[in-house]
Design an enzyme around this catalytic site. Structure first.
Site, PDB file in Angstrom:
ATOM      1  N   HIS A 297      19.527  -0.620   3.270  1.00  0.00           N
ATOM      2  CA  HIS A 297      18.542  -1.561   3.864  1.00  0.00           C
ATOM      3  C   HIS A 297      17.299  -0.818   4.360  1.00  0.00           C
ATOM      4  CE1 HIS A 297      21.993  -4.381   4.019  1.00  0.00           C
ATOM      5  NE2 HIS A 297      22.651  -3.318   4.423  1.00  0.00           N
TER       6      HIS A 297
ATOM      7  N   SER B 155      -9.496   9.337  -2.962  1.00  0.00           N
ATOM      8  CA  SER B 155     -10.184   8.077  -2.694  1.00  0.00           C
ATOM      9  C   SER B 155     -11.680   8.329  -2.747  1.00  0.00           C
ATOM     10  CB  SER B 155      -9.775   7.564  -1.314  1.00  0.00           C
ATOM     11  OG  SER B 155     -10.801   6.751  -0.775  1.00  0.00           O
TER      12      SER B 155
ATOM     13  N   LYS C  58      -7.649  11.387   1.572  1.00  0.00           N
ATOM     14  CA  LYS C  58      -6.555  10.737   0.838  1.00  0.00           C
ATOM     15  C   LYS C  58      -6.047  11.567  -0.342  1.00  0.00           C
ATOM     16  CE  LYS C  58      -4.983   7.267   1.501  1.00  0.00           C
ATOM     17  NZ  LYS C  58      -5.384   5.891   1.172  1.00  0.00           N
TER      18      LYS C  58
ATOM     19  N   GLU D 141       2.636   4.881  -8.639  1.00  0.00           N
ATOM     20  CA  GLU D 141       2.384   3.444  -8.431  1.00  0.00           C
ATOM     21  C   GLU D 141       2.245   2.709  -9.760  1.00  0.00           C
ATOM     22  OE1 GLU D 141       0.139   3.575  -4.108  1.00  0.00           O
ATOM     23  OE2 GLU D 141      -1.037   3.921  -5.903  1.00  0.00           O
TER      24      GLU D 141
END
Ligand code: ARG
Length: 471
Positions: free
Chosen positions: A164, A285, A291, A298
């Protein structure tokens, strides 16, 4: 071949037509832009078919040789980028046939006897899938190797194991990596099963009703490296379950890749900070200079949606399609090629991402210690050392966790003994002191468990590419 002013394709099948189809019909019918990549398999099928026609004396040896020469020249032209592809000729099959006729004249027109594009395309696609499955197998194996290499370095690097997404029990980074290795092993097995079933030959089934020629379809199948000829001609030209199996196997593979990708995204996230990504496999970024984004992971995560979509697309096309061939089936290739290409992209990106991961041992240990993951061990120890039934031990350990939380302790070892003894009087300091993550980890050493001892054996075996022993 007779010439009309109509479209090129019309020249091949237009005998009974007054004129060529209109532009929208030609546009929707065209598949060359997609099936062009079947050119090798199409030539392979035609070469084998010409040989079989010669064996069975439908063609003379000289005619077959002429055809072979023409087909080989076409192969060279395509390799060299000088083949005159023409979308007006609908698909790869008619492009090659038209070129063959242009190169060798009348003998080129003899090749298509008893054959239809229906058995031709089904054969091409089955041949293509054989090598596609082999290519994917190698790509998956490369990702597995990257996972084993990470596991090899992190056999006793403790990290939190989650259920979980809540801290559950301590595991290791190596054990987590090898979970993906196991999933990928099943993906390889699924693709290899699908490959065996797809290795049957529709060639010689004609348009739908079979061949009237004295050909030996089994010999023809074997000459293509396929196991045997398909027994029912209607099934041979209309079956696409072999493509569905490939799409299903790659969709499942992609869902596995998406889980790995998601774990990497989480691990590399600022609050987790379990791993650093290599600069080779991350992006920056345009606005925020600090970043380092896991774009590859992704996108690999998102590809699963696309591959599941491709499976559903073809299921929808095949559903309720009457026998035998219908042009609907032409839609199979866009889905198939896309799933193959996108699965490869995701596999390559993830293999590089995994190879470049730098896990942070201290950080993972620090987080693994949070949330009382040693509570299961306390319950187990109450069972083994105090003879309690597990359910009662679970309740006692739960009360001790509650007490630890209310006393502001971050581990069960910190709870004052007298407080713990109010819950369970026989509890000793020695037992409390031994509730470490390391202890919890090493205790779990049955087959398949996370103990470094077990994982080390597994890594050694996987490095040798051996199967797990079942004794
Ligand atoms: N391009 C077609 C396909 O991919 C080839 C078969 C065409 N058959 C036909 N009867 N028009 O399915």
């Amino acid at each position: 071949m007779r010439k009309t002013k109509a479209s090129q394709a019309h020249r091949i099948w237009g005998g009974r037509f007054e004129h060529a189809p209109d532009a929208p019909t030609r546009a929707i019918n065209e598949s060359l832009s997609i099936d062009k990549r079947l050119w090798r398999e199409d030539l392979q099928g035609s070469l084998a078919y010409a040989r079989e026609l010669a064996h069975s004396k439908v063609l003379s040896e000289g005619q077959a040789r002429n055809i072979e020469k023409g087909l080989n020249q076409i192969g060279e032209e395509i390799e060299d980028g000088v083949f005159p592809f023409d979308a007006a000729l609908e698909d790869i099959h008619m492009n090659i046939e038209a070129r063959l006729c242009a190169l060798i004249g009348e003998d080129g027109e003899r090749l298509h006897i008893g054959r239809s594009r229906n058995d031709q395309v089904a054969t091409d696609l089955r041949l293509w899938q054989q090598s596609a499955a082999d290519t994917l197998d190698k790509d998956i194996a490369a990702l597995q190797q990257a996972l084993v290499a990470q596991a090899d370095k992190t056999i006793d690097w403790i990290m939190p194991g989650f259920t979980h997404l809540q801290s559950a029990q301590p595991i290791t980074f190596a054990h987590h990596c090898l979970a993906y290795h196991a999933m990928l092993a099943r993906d390889r097995a699924r693709l290899s099963d699908a490959r065996v079933r797809s290795a049957e030959s529709p060639l010689g089934a004609g348009a739908l009703a079979g061949s009237a020629l004295p050909i030996d379809r089994h010999r023809l199948a074997r000459s293509l490296g396929l196991r045997h000829a398909m027994e029912n001609s209607l099934d041979a030209v209309s079956a696409r379950d072999f493509v569905l199996e490939f799409l299903a196997a790659t969709a499942i593979l992609a869902t596995h890749l998406s889980r790995l990708a998601e774990d990497i995204v989480l691990w590399a996230s600022t609050p987790f900070a379990f791993v650093r990504l290599s600069f080779d496999t991350s992006t920056g970024s345009s606005l925020m200079p600090q970043k380092q984004n896991p774009d590859g992971a992704e996108l690999a995560r998102a590809k699963a949606a696309r591959l599941c979509g491709n499976l559903v697309t073809l299921l929808g096309v095949v559903k309720a399609l009457p026998l035998a061939y219908a042009k609907d089936l032409q839609e199979d290739k866009a889905a198939l090629f896309d799933s193959f290409d996108q699965a490869r992209l995701a596999l390559h990106a993830l293999a590089a991402t995994v190879a470049g991961l730098q896990p942070d041992r201290d950080r993972m240990h620090e987080v693994a210690a949070q949330g009382f993951p040693e509570a299961t061990d306390l319950a187990d120890r109450l069972v083994f050392e105090h003879g309690m039934p597990f359910r009662s031990a679970h309740a006692v350990a739960g009360e001790i966790v509650r007490k630890a939380e209310s006393c502001g302790c971050t581990t069960l070892r910190e709870i004052p003994l007298e407080e713990a003894q109010k819950i369970f009087p026989p509890l000793s300091q020695k037992l409390l002191d031994s509730l470490t993550l390391e202890h919890a980890l090493h205790r779990r050493n049955a087959f398949g468990a996370s103990a470094p001892e077990r994982v080390r054996e597994q890594v050694a075996r996987l490095k040798k590419n051996a199967l797990p022993s079942k004794e």
